[in-house]
Motif scaffolding. Structure first.
Motif, PDB file in Angstrom:
ATOM      1  N   ILE A 156      13.311 -34.218 -31.029  1.00 50.98           N
ATOM      2  CA  ILE A 156      13.763 -32.964 -31.658  1.00 50.98           C
ATOM      3  C   ILE A 156      12.622 -31.984 -31.933  1.00 50.98           C
ATOM      4  O   ILE A 156      11.628 -32.332 -32.567  1.00 50.98           O
ATOM      5  CB  ILE A 156      14.457 -33.285 -33.008  1.00 50.98           C
ATOM      6  CG1 ILE A 156      15.613 -34.269 -32.804  1.00 50.98           C
ATOM      7  CG2 ILE A 156      14.929 -32.009 -33.701  1.00 50.98           C
ATOM      8  CD1 ILE A 156      16.734 -33.775 -31.917  1.00 50.98           C
ATOM      9  N   GLU A 157      12.818 -30.769 -31.428  1.00 45.31           N
ATOM     10  CA  GLU A 157      11.873 -29.694 -31.760  1.00 45.31           C
ATOM     11  C   GLU A 157      12.425 -28.989 -32.993  1.00 45.31           C
ATOM     12  O   GLU A 157      13.538 -28.476 -32.977  1.00 45.31           O
ATOM     13  CB  GLU A 157      11.789 -28.731 -30.568  1.00 45.31           C
ATOM     14  CG  GLU A 157      10.941 -27.518 -30.821  1.00 45.31           C
ATOM     15  CD  GLU A 157      10.983 -26.514 -29.663  1.00 45.31           C
ATOM     16  OE1 GLU A 157      11.005 -26.931 -28.483  1.00 45.31           O
ATOM     17  OE2 GLU A 157      11.026 -25.309 -29.959  1.00 45.31           O
ATOM     18  N   ASP A 173      13.766 -42.120 -34.879  1.00 42.51           N
ATOM     19  CA  ASP A 173      13.595 -42.462 -33.457  1.00 42.51           C
ATOM     20  C   ASP A 173      13.203 -41.261 -32.619  1.00 42.51           C
ATOM     21  O   ASP A 173      12.720 -41.414 -31.499  1.00 42.51           O
ATOM     22  CB  ASP A 173      14.924 -42.977 -32.872  1.00 42.51           C
ATOM     23  CG  ASP A 173      15.153 -44.403 -33.283  1.00 42.51           C
ATOM     24  OD1 ASP A 173      14.209 -45.019 -33.797  1.00 42.51           O
ATOM     25  OD2 ASP A 173      16.298 -44.881 -33.085  1.00 42.51           O
ATOM     26  N   ASN A 174      13.491 -40.073 -33.140  1.00 42.94           N
ATOM     27  CA  ASN A 174      13.391 -38.887 -32.271  1.00 42.94           C
ATOM     28  C   ASN A 174      12.565 -37.748 -32.892  1.00 42.94           C
ATOM     29  O   ASN A 174      12.722 -36.606 -32.503  1.00 42.94           O
ATOM     30  CB  ASN A 174      14.788 -38.386 -31.913  1.00 42.94           C
ATOM     31  CG  ASN A 174      15.594 -38.032 -33.154  1.00 42.94           C
ATOM     32  OD1 ASN A 174      15.076 -38.098 -34.278  1.00 42.94           O
ATOM     33  ND2 ASN A 174      16.836 -37.636 -32.966  1.00 42.94           N
ATOM     34  N   PHE A 175      11.706 -38.091 -33.803  1.00 43.48           N
ATOM     35  CA  PHE A 175      10.832 -37.108 -34.458  1.00 43.48           C
ATOM     36  C   PHE A 175      11.610 -35.987 -35.148  1.00 43.48           C
ATOM     37  O   PHE A 175      11.131 -34.852 -35.239  1.00 43.48           O
ATOM     38  CB  PHE A 175       9.803 -36.527 -33.468  1.00 43.48           C
ATOM     39  CG  PHE A 175       8.615 -37.444 -33.262  1.00 43.48           C
ATOM     40  CD1 PHE A 175       7.748 -37.713 -34.317  1.00 43.48           C
ATOM     41  CD2 PHE A 175       8.376 -38.048 -32.038  1.00 43.48           C
ATOM     42  CE1 PHE A 175       6.660 -38.571 -34.144  1.00 43.48           C
ATOM     43  CE2 PHE A 175       7.299 -38.902 -31.868  1.00 43.48           C
ATOM     44  CZ  PHE A 175       6.437 -39.159 -32.917  1.00 43.48           C
ATOM     45  N   SER A 176      12.776 -36.313 -35.659  1.00 39.61           N
ATOM     46  CA  SER A 176      13.553 -35.258 -36.313  1.00 39.61           C
ATOM     47  C   SER A 176      13.025 -34.932 -37.719  1.00 39.61           C
ATOM     48  O   SER A 176      13.440 -33.956 -38.324  1.00 39.61           O
ATOM     49  CB  SER A 176      15.033 -35.638 -36.373  1.00 39.61           C
ATOM     50  OG  SER A 176      15.179 -36.899 -36.966  1.00 39.61           O
ATOM     51  N   GLU A 177      12.077 -35.732 -38.224  1.00 37.78           N
ATOM     52  CA  GLU A 177      11.533 -35.438 -39.561  1.00 37.78           C
ATOM     53  C   GLU A 177      10.336 -34.481 -39.480  1.00 37.78           C
ATOM     54  O   GLU A 177      10.317 -33.453 -40.153  1.00 37.78           O
ATOM     55  CB  GLU A 177      11.125 -36.763 -40.247  1.00 37.78           C
ATOM     56  CG  GLU A 177      10.585 -36.604 -41.647  1.00 37.78           C
ATOM     57  CD  GLU A 177      11.594 -35.986 -42.628  1.00 37.78           C
ATOM     58  OE1 GLU A 177      12.772 -36.389 -42.594  1.00 37.78           O
ATOM     59  OE2 GLU A 177      11.180 -35.090 -43.410  1.00 37.78           O
ATOM     60  N   VAL A 181       3.582 -33.722 -30.917  1.00 37.63           N
ATOM     61  CA  VAL A 181       2.895 -33.662 -29.618  1.00 37.63           C
ATOM     62  C   VAL A 181       1.614 -32.841 -29.724  1.00 37.63           C
ATOM     63  O   VAL A 181       0.605 -33.150 -29.087  1.00 37.63           O
ATOM     64  CB  VAL A 181       3.842 -33.151 -28.504  1.00 37.63           C
ATOM     65  CG1 VAL A 181       3.946 -31.615 -28.493  1.00 37.63           C
ATOM     66  CG2 VAL A 181       3.398 -33.665 -27.142  1.00 37.63           C
ATOM     67  N   ALA A 182       1.624 -31.802 -30.543  1.00 38.67           N
ATOM     68  CA  ALA A 182       0.401 -30.987 -30.704  1.00 38.67           C
ATOM     69  C   ALA A 182      -0.702 -31.841 -31.332  1.00 38.67           C
ATOM     70  O   ALA A 182      -1.857 -31.815 -30.883  1.00 38.67           O
ATOM     71  CB  ALA A 182       0.699 -29.754 -31.558  1.00 38.67           C
ATOM     72  N   ILE A 183      -0.358 -32.638 -32.339  1.00 38.50           N
ATOM     73  CA  ILE A 183      -1.363 -33.490 -32.997  1.00 38.50           C
ATOM     74  C   ILE A 183      -1.848 -34.589 -32.042  1.00 38.50           C
ATOM     75  O   ILE A 183      -3.046 -34.862 -31.918  1.00 38.50           O
ATOM     76  CB  ILE A 183      -0.783 -34.114 -34.292  1.00 38.50           C
ATOM     77  CG1 ILE A 183      -0.502 -33.014 -35.325  1.00 38.50           C
ATOM     78  CG2 ILE A 183      -1.730 -35.162 -34.859  1.00 38.50           C
ATOM     79  CD1 ILE A 183       0.281 -33.485 -36.557  1.00 38.50           C
ATOM     80  N   SER A 184      -0.884 -35.207 -31.340  1.00 42.47           N
ATOM     81  CA  SER A 184      -1.234 -36.281 -30.413  1.00 42.47           C
ATOM     82  C   SER A 184      -2.215 -35.780 -29.346  1.00 42.47           C
ATOM     83  O   SER A 184      -3.237 -36.426 -29.064  1.00 42.47           O
ATOM     84  CB  SER A 184       0.058 -36.804 -29.766  1.00 42.47           C
ATOM     85  OG  SER A 184      -0.213 -37.811 -28.833  1.00 42.47           O
ATOM     86  N   MET A 185      -1.934 -34.625 -28.778  1.00 45.95           N
ATOM     87  CA  MET A 185      -2.785 -34.091 -27.703  1.00 45.95           C
ATOM     88  C   MET A 185      -4.130 -33.606 -28.270  1.00 45.95           C
ATOM     89  O   MET A 185      -5.172 -33.778 -27.640  1.00 45.95           O
ATOM     90  CB  MET A 185      -2.070 -32.957 -26.963  1.00 45.95           C
ATOM     91  CG  MET A 185      -0.778 -33.418 -26.272  1.00 45.95           C
ATOM     92  SD  MET A 185      -0.058 -32.243 -25.096  1.00 45.95           S
ATOM     93  CE  MET A 185       0.150 -30.749 -26.053  1.00 45.95           C
ATOM     94  N   ALA A 186      -4.094 -33.021 -29.463  1.00 44.00           N
ATOM     95  CA  ALA A 186      -5.349 -32.549 -30.074  1.00 44.00           C
ATOM     96  C   ALA A 186      -6.267 -33.731 -30.382  1.00 44.00           C
ATOM     97  O   ALA A 186      -7.496 -33.644 -30.230  1.00 44.00           O
ATOM     98  CB  ALA A 186      -5.056 -31.742 -31.344  1.00 44.00           C
ATOM     99  N   ILE A 202       9.196 -36.543 -25.635  1.00 44.07           N
ATOM    100  CA  ILE A 202       9.183 -37.849 -26.293  1.00 44.07           C
ATOM    101  C   ILE A 202       8.291 -37.823 -27.540  1.00 44.07           C
ATOM    102  O   ILE A 202       8.491 -38.598 -28.460  1.00 44.07           O
ATOM    103  CB  ILE A 202       8.775 -38.960 -25.280  1.00 44.07           C
ATOM    104  CG1 ILE A 202       9.009 -40.346 -25.814  1.00 44.07           C
ATOM    105  CG2 ILE A 202       7.355 -38.795 -24.780  1.00 44.07           C
ATOM    106  CD1 ILE A 202      10.464 -40.732 -25.930  1.00 44.07           C
ATOM    107  N   GLY A 203       7.319 -36.902 -27.583  1.00 43.48           N
ATOM    108  CA  GLY A 203       6.592 -36.643 -28.825  1.00 43.48           C
ATOM    109  C   GLY A 203       5.146 -37.080 -28.881  1.00 43.48           C
ATOM    110  O   GLY A 203       4.388 -36.543 -29.680  1.00 43.48           O
TER     111      GLY A 203
END
Ligand SMILES: C=C(OP(=O)(O)O)C(=O)O
Ligand SMILES: [Mg+2]
Length: 403
Positions: free
Chosen positions: A49-50, A91-95, A102-107, A331-332
């Motif tokens: 979820i975005e 399960d779907n990053f809705s929080e 994804v921005a934090i993961s890639m950074a 997927i996040g």
């Protein structure tokens, strides 16, 4: 390896002029990484979820940032991503929003590469990565959800399969884009561009196939290597579940007719690639089509698989498709995207690393494609947010990337 010292989140603009999340990560040793979330328009029903940008940032600041700062080693990407999942708790990053995640993961990955003094693809892919480079699939005519009053099929993609280098392939796709403009002008068809920079003329799909066929053959002769083309049908967007039919501009097709139609197109135009030819719930339809044409072309699941190992596992079991689109924001996290690539490759599915229709200047997917040895990357043809990735691929191929 060094710990994350601070995570800063802010709103920036994407290529559609919408806000999106940008993350900066600073490490205790002074390493720095910055990344931004892309955003889809023809999003799959099963994507992570975005959230609204400001909600995503507020929630990530509250739940994720305190767990990361001073606690997680930046080079331990799996721990960064596990921490994001634990902070989110769904399960779907809705929080916290897949856009923040994804921005934090890639950074974090970029900060780790910075600490190591290595390019991002090297950090992600490791020392024994090999030196293959992905063939760029370039969107040159498009419609669907990416442009009003244009083709029903969302993307007609140039596929320079015989290009001797990434640079030649990137230039060939730009030449096909330009050739398409010339052919449309000769036919007296005006055209603006869609969200990804592809031409979005008000023509029907049959005409678009003719234009593509002519354009790739002209540019192929000019460049001296094989250029084919492919499609992202984005069929979930045209599928009417109540009527059980696919809606084109001036006609409809039943599922069986859709399978026949796509199989005929693969034969008639020697298509190299067909993405989402059927609805995102239709594993059986994907399997039937893969049976028919899977030896000749890639049948790729985007909305079907949403970069999700569980959905991909079901597809593998059912023989649905032979390729998967990889979009980290579906997927996040990067860890989840890597897991999907690994499962795909183990099972003979070709991974295609992909941008979204709403993009930023972020180049992470160029590095991801090289790191994972992916045979293809789909990241547009022209436009700054697209050429950011394409030009980065050229630099990576020449071993001069500084990221
Ligand atoms: C890139 C695509 O579009 P979006 O980002 O709108 O899902 C796609 O469908 O493959
Ligand atoms: Mg798609």
């Amino acid at each position: 390896m060094t710990r994350i010292e601070s995570v800063r989140l802010r709103q920036i603009l994407d290529s559609r002029g919408n806000t999106t999340v940008e993350a900066d990560i600073l490490t205790e040793s002074g390493g720095f990484g910055r990344a931004a979330a892309p955003s889809g328009a023809s999003t799959g029903e099963y994507e992570a979820i975005e959230l609204d940008t400001s909600e995503a940032i507020a929630s990530a600041r509250e739940h994720a940032v305190p767990r990361l700062e001073g606690a997680v080693y930046v080079g331990d990407q799996r721990d960064v991503d596990r921490t994001l999942r634990a902070a989110d708790g769904t399960d779907n990053f809705s929080e916290i929003g897949a856009n923040s995640a994804v921005a934090i993961s890639m950074a974090a990955a970029k900060a780790a590469a910075d600490v190591l003094g290595a390019p991002l693809y090297q950090h992600l892919g490791g020392a024994f990565r090999g030196d293959n480079y992905p063939i760029p699939l370039g969107n040159v005519i498009g419609g669907g959800e990416h442009a009003a009053d244009a083709t029903a099929i969302q993307e007609f993609l140039s596929a320079p399969v015989g290009a001797p280098s990434v640079q030649d392939a990137v230039f060939a796709n730009a030449a096909v884009h330009s050739e398409v403009a010339d052919i449309l002008a000769e036919r007296g068809v005006p055209s603006a561009k869609g969200d990804e920079g592809a031409w979005a003329p008000s023509i029907d799909d049959d005409d678009a196939f003719e234009v593509m066929d002519e354009a790739v053959s002209t540019v192929s002769d000019e460049f001296g290597f094989e250029i084919r083309f492919g499609l992202d049908v984005a069929a979930a967007e045209m599928y009417d579940a109540d009527a059980d039919e696919y809606q084109y501009r001036d006609r409809t097709r039943s599922t069986d007719e859709q399978i026949e139609y796509i199989a005929d197109l693969v034969d008639e135009y020697d298509l190299a690639y067909v993405e989402d030819p059927l609805d995102e719930n239709d594993y059986e339809g994907f399997a039937k089509l893969t049976d028919k044409v899977g030896e000749k072309t890639l049948v790729c699941g985007d909305d079907l698989f949403v970069t999700n190992v569980e959905r991909l596992s079901e597809g593998i079991e059912k023989g649905a498709g032979n390729s998967i689109l990889i979009k980290p924001n579906q997927i996040g996290t990067l860890s989840d995207a890597f897991d999907a690539v690994e499962l795909a490759v183990e099972n003979g599915y070709d991974p295609v690393i992909s941008h979204r229709s709403g993009e930023t200047e972020d180049t992470t997917i160029a590095h991801l494609a090289v790191a994972t040895d992916a045979p293809f990357i789909k990241t547009g043809t022209v436009g700054g947010e697209r050429t950011a990735k394409l030009n980065e691929l050229i630099r990576i191929e020449q071993n001069v990337s500084r990221l």
